[in-house]
Scaffold this motif. Structure first.
Motif, mmCIF file in Angstrom:
data_model
loop_
_atom_site.group_PDB
_atom_site.id
_atom_site.type_symbol
_atom_site.label_atom_id
_atom_site.label_comp_id
_atom_site.label_asym_id
_atom_site.label_seq_id
_atom_site.Cartn_x
_atom_site.Cartn_y
_atom_site.Cartn_z
ATOM 1 N N UNK A 370 0.807 -1.221 0.000
ATOM 2 C CA UNK A 370 0.000 0.000 0.000
ATOM 3 C C UNK A 370 0.839 1.271 0.000
ATOM 4 N N UNK A 371 2.144 1.148 0.088
ATOM 5 C CA UNK A 371 2.992 2.331 0.250
ATOM 6 C C UNK A 371 2.832 3.331 -0.874
ATOM 7 N N UNK A 372 3.051 2.907 -2.115
ATOM 8 C CA UNK A 372 2.951 3.846 -3.238
ATOM 9 C C UNK A 372 1.513 4.244 -3.519
ATOM 10 N N UNK A 373 0.543 3.374 -3.197
ATOM 11 C CA UNK A 373 -0.863 3.754 -3.352
ATOM 12 C C UNK A 373 -1.199 4.924 -2.440
ATOM 13 N N UNK A 374 -0.712 4.868 -1.213
ATOM 14 C CA UNK A 374 -0.941 5.969 -0.279
ATOM 15 C C UNK A 374 -0.226 7.231 -0.753
ATOM 16 N N UNK A 375 0.988 7.075 -1.283
ATOM 17 C CA UNK A 375 1.722 8.233 -1.798
ATOM 18 C C UNK A 375 0.923 8.931 -2.895
ATOM 19 N N UNK A 376 0.389 8.157 -3.852
ATOM 20 C CA UNK A 376 -0.393 8.779 -4.922
ATOM 21 C C UNK A 376 -1.672 9.412 -4.399
#
Length: 406
Positions: A370-376
């Protein structure tokens, strides 16, 4: 940026103005043509076929056989008199024809000038009335723009004009805003309730397991089982935290404050120092001023996820690069790392929830996906963008651009 063909297309106001002016010009040309034809039929004299005989009265002089002019007192017929009379009548007819043609030419010239002047005035009036006709649409557009920028879903158009197509459009837009407001409010309540209902049991389980493991009479099997349960519980906590953050960050940010990405980056790197040192990673920073506005907690979570992603998906003894800078009207933060080779066609899928590289999908210790999903989600909520490209030699380069402050 829109294509050139779309940018060259006239606006609806210009099209309405051209339609109004064009219809008026066509009507004026038709009226001028009909007026010209009617005037031509009424004032153009009919030319006779010829004069056969003319009776002229005069008193003939002695010896005169072909008098040139008529005189009273004598009636006779003469070829010369007929010729002279026809010539005189032809001159009169030509004069009338010239006068009629001049009248028609003047009608065309002055009518064309008047049509051009009134046509220009019609274009101006068309431009004005097109603006008046489109004013309710402009009001709808301005309201939609304010809602999009201020994130205030309580604002309504409340159009009070006649019940026509524009009022139907305004009422439909107000209904859509009402449903969006209810949906966002329901999502916010769900996130708040889920945050409490999910975190509390996990915290209780962690406490109970920790107490059971630390009991004086606990056996080795109990300790190993407890440690395994704590690892699983920790992963579940991170997963729930990520899901709640993702759900909350997808909403628009309402409360913002000035901050500098350079300060946020330095703080995050200091917090991650223990983990990077433990894996022997070399951290390089180039933190130039990058002022922006946003939610400090969410922006810190954005940079923290980038650093954690660069640290977790790395090789022992690799490197992590973090840089911030201000470019034009944007504040940028760039995080790069060494690591496995990332195929270019899989880069975009990394921003989807629970999506990881094929080599990491079976490993639960690498994170929740979920890291990059949260970043976007956080970047989009702040009006920014996120891009990623494979790094030469392995790894990833992720660039986040947020609106610059000041």
């Amino acid at each position: 940026m829109r294509p050139l063909a779309q940018r060259l297309q006239p606006t609806i106001r210009v099209r309405l103005t051209l339609v109004y002016g064009g219809l008026f010009l066509v009507g004026g040309i038709v009226m001028l043509t009909l007026t010209y034809l009617l005037a031509k039929n009424n004032i153009q004299p009919d030319r006779p076929a010829g004069v056969t005989a003319v009776q002229i009265e005069r008193t003939a002089a002695p010896g005169e056989a072909n008098p040139a002019t008529p005189a009273p007192g004598k009636v006779y017929t003469s070829r010369q008199a007929v010729y002279t009379a026809n010539q005189t009548k032809g001159m009169l007819l030509k004069a009338r024809e010239d006068s009629a043609q001049q009248t028609l030419d003047s009608l065309l010239t002055q009518g064309g000038i008047a049509l051009a002047v009134v046509g220009a005035a019609a274009l101006g009036l068309g431009w004005f009335f097109a603006d008046r006709a489109l004013r309710p649409v402009h009001r709808i557009t301005e309201t939609a723009r304010r809602v999009a920028h201020s994130r205030n879903l309580t604002e309504r158009i409340a159009y009070t004009g006649p019940r026509d197509d524009v009022k139907e459009l305004a009422d439909t837009f107000d209904m859509m805003l009402e449903r969006l407001a209810r949906a966002f409010e329901g999502q916010r309540r769900f996130v708040d309730n889920a945050s409490h209902e999910l975190r509390t049991p996990l915290a209780i389980n962690r406490t109970l397991i920790d107490v059971a493991v630390r009991r004086p009479g606990a056996g080795e099997d109990v300790r190993r089982l407890g440690e395994s349960l704590l690892i699983v519980g920790d992963r579940h906590e991170r997963l729930i935290e990520g899901l709640l953050t993702l759900a909350g960050s997808e909403n628009s940010v309402v409360d913002t404050s000035p901050l500098d990405l350079a300060d946020v980056g330095a703080h995050v790197l200091d917090q991650a120092k223990a983990e990077t040192d433990g894996r022997g990673l070399t951290v390089r920073r180039a933190l130039d001023r990058a002022p922006t506005e946003g939610d400090p907690v969410l922006v810190e979570r954005l940079v923290q996820n980038l650093v954690e992603n660069a640290t977790r998906y790395n090789v022992d003894g690799g490197g992590v690069w973090l840089s911030t800078r201000r470019s034009a009207r944007l504040a940028e933060v760039v995080v790069a790392n060494t690591g496995p080779v990332v195929p270019a066609y899989e880069v975009e899928t990394l921003f989807e929830p629970f999506r990881r590289l094929r080599s990491d999908r079976l490993r639960s210790d690498r994170g929740t996906g979920l890291g990059l999903s949260i970043v976007r989600a956080i970047a989009t909520a702040h009006g920014g963008t996120v891009t990623a490209v494979p790094r030469e030699g392995g790894g990833l380069v992720v660039t986040v651009r947020l609106p610059s402050a000041g």
